[in-house]
Design a protein around this motif. Structure first.
Motif, PDB file in Angstrom:
ATOM      1  N   ALA A 107       0.828  -1.217   0.000  1.00  0.00           N
ATOM      2  CA  ALA A 107       0.000   0.000   0.000  1.00  0.00           C
ATOM      3  C   ALA A 107       0.858   1.261   0.000  1.00  0.00           C
ATOM      4  O   ALA A 107       0.465   2.290  -0.565  1.00  0.00           O
ATOM      5  N   SER A 110       1.468   2.411  -3.416  1.00  0.00           N
ATOM      6  CA  SER A 110       0.288   2.651  -4.236  1.00  0.00           C
ATOM      7  C   SER A 110       0.306   4.062  -4.811  1.00  0.00           C
ATOM      8  O   SER A 110       0.832   5.005  -4.198  1.00  0.00           O
ATOM      9  N   ARG A 111      -0.306   4.220  -5.984  1.00  0.00           N
ATOM     10  CA  ARG A 111      -0.432   5.542  -6.584  1.00  0.00           C
ATOM     11  C   ARG A 111      -1.579   6.334  -5.971  1.00  0.00           C
ATOM     12  O   ARG A 111      -1.714   7.532  -6.247  1.00  0.00           O
ATOM     13  N   ASN A 112      -2.384   5.657  -5.175  1.00  0.00           N
ATOM     14  CA  ASN A 112      -3.451   6.348  -4.459  1.00  0.00           C
ATOM     15  C   ASN A 112      -2.816   7.166  -3.337  1.00  0.00           C
ATOM     16  O   ASN A 112      -2.227   6.615  -2.407  1.00  0.00           O
ATOM     17  N   SER A 116      -1.402   5.596   0.301  1.00  0.00           N
ATOM     18  CA  SER A 116       0.042   5.572   0.571  1.00  0.00           C
ATOM     19  C   SER A 116       0.396   6.442   1.786  1.00  0.00           C
ATOM     20  O   SER A 116       1.250   6.066   2.592  1.00  0.00           O
ATOM     21  N   ARG A 275       8.478  -3.110   1.286  1.00  0.00           N
ATOM     22  CA  ARG A 275       8.585  -1.959   0.379  1.00  0.00           C
ATOM     23  C   ARG A 275       9.989  -1.864  -0.223  1.00  0.00           C
ATOM     24  O   ARG A 275      10.140  -1.669  -1.432  1.00  0.00           O
ATOM     25  N   LYS A 296      -0.698  -4.883 -13.717  1.00  0.00           N
ATOM     26  CA  LYS A 296       0.160  -4.542 -12.576  1.00  0.00           C
ATOM     27  C   LYS A 296       0.071  -5.592 -11.479  1.00  0.00           C
ATOM     28  O   LYS A 296       1.075  -5.908 -10.826  1.00  0.00           O
TER      29      LYS A 296
END
Length: 386
Positions: A107, A110-112, A116, A275, A296
């Motif tokens: 998470a 994440s691009r959110n 993130s 990560r 993805k």
């Protein structure tokens, strides 16, 4: 001439051997002195030594035990209960912390923006607070929950009170066990089929059907077994009777607080390891996967994570060992693990040296076992040079 040169101090191999013999001798002499000094002091103070006390009656009440136990049992039985309680917390915590840490680590990438950032705040806050403080906070919150009659119900049939978490359990019969066994066989067969189909695809490039084979094995076979065997799926739901709940199963506040605190704390460190492992995979791998038309999710599952595991496994092993050792903080919130029970045994018998030795042996055995398993897995996934 050759003999004199062979035993010359200028010979590196001879010097290395002599130094190793001296170091081993000093270590053995130190151990011998420590043992002899301890035995002398115990004898001079008329303190009994040895492990004979393990066969004596404990008279020690233990609230949580997965094996049968009464205060009339021996100290060895009480210590066995403590070991099982420690393993119960450690193994469950390792599984839950691994799952939660992996999800949070992904998470964070994440691009959110919101997802993130929330994941980053979770990691930074949890890692910067002492674990003992978190355990005491969770335990205090649980103690502040309402009683059984005003219990919170986060899920149907589930109740959270100051006496613990109560939840339904399945009444297990022989037909139900047969269904579970069939499900396990279906999972193993699906795993074997997946590996075989992957090997065939590498050879001839043809994709074999997946779901038409896996679904009948994992879902259809257990359902058919349940119907033929006449399995009855009966849930034992807790219900309020008198001043407490009856039926189902429950987790005590001490166990729940300890498990929750260990999982939350360890998952924050595992998240950062996951990560970093994902970021260690070169960007070209993502680009190559995108060129092949992989999504993805497929890229992460099939390409990035398998390669990142080679970076992730060693530091994650250290976190597993830390979780096991941190479980000894259970004594601070009253959960009776091996440390808590052994401390009580020491107070009753005065066998401090033996008690500490038992605690050290238990944690050493658990830690070495985890290290051995993780090292085996690390070697299995390691790249082999040709």
């Amino acid at each position: 001439m050759d003999t004199a040169r062979r035993f010359s101090w200028s010979d590196a191999r001879l010097r290395s051997t002599i130094w190793q013999v001296l170091v081993v001798g000093l270590v053995l002499a130190g151990i011998f002195w420590f043992v002899a000094n301890a035995l002398h002091n115990l004898e001079s103070r008329r303190i009994a030594s040895g492990f004979g006390f393990l066969a004596s009656e404990a008279g020690l009440p233990i609230g949580e035990h997965l094996i049968s136990y009464t205060p009339a049992d021996t100290y060895s039985r009480a210590l066995a209960v403590g070991i099982i309680n420690t393993l119960r917390v450690a193994l469950t915590g390792i599984v839950l912390a691994s799952v939660l840490g992996t999800l949070i680590g992904i998470a964070r990438l994440s691009r959110n923006w919101l997802l993130s950032r929330l994941s980053g705040i979770y990691v930074e806050v949890v890692r910067d607070l002492p674990l003992l403080l978190q355990l005491l906070l969770v335990y205090a919150v649980l103690q502040g929950l309402p009683g059984p009659r005003q219990a919170l119900s986060p899920l149907p049939g589930t109740y959270l009170t100051n006496r613990g978490l109560y939840f339904p359990t399945l009444e297990v019969s022989q037909p139900v066990l047969l269904v579970f066994a069939t499900f396990a066989i279906g999972v193993l067969a699906s795993f074997a089929y997946t590996r075989w189909s992957t090997a065939r695809r590498v050879v001839n490039g043809k994709r074999l059907p997946f779901w038409p084979v896996v679904l009948p094995l994992v879902v259809g076979l257990p359902l058919a077994t349940s119907f033929i065997a006449g399995a009855e799926w009966v849930w034992n739901v807790p219900s309020i009777q008198g001043f407490n709940f009856r039926g189902g199963a429950n987790l005590s506040p001490e166990y729940f607080a300890l498990l929750f605190g260990l999982v939350v704390y360890t998952s924050a460190f595992i998240a950062e390891i996951v990560r970093s492992g994902i970021l260690a995979v070169s960007k070209g791998q993502w680009e190559s996967a995108a060129a092949l038309g992989l999504s993805k999710g497929q890229t992460l599952r099939l390409i990035v994570v398998p390669q990142g595991l080679r970076v992730i496994i060693p530091p994650v092993t250290s976190q597993y060992l830390n979780l096991v050792k941190n479980s000894s903080l259970a004594v601070a919130i009253g959960f009776q693990d091996i440390v808590s029970i052994t401390n009580t045994v020491i107070n009753q018998t005065g066998q401090a040296v033996e008690g500490i030795a038992i605690i050290m042996a238990v944690y050493l055995t658990i830690s070495l076992s985890i290290s051995m398993i993780m090292n085996w897995y690390n070697k299995r996934i390691a790249l082999t040079e040709r």
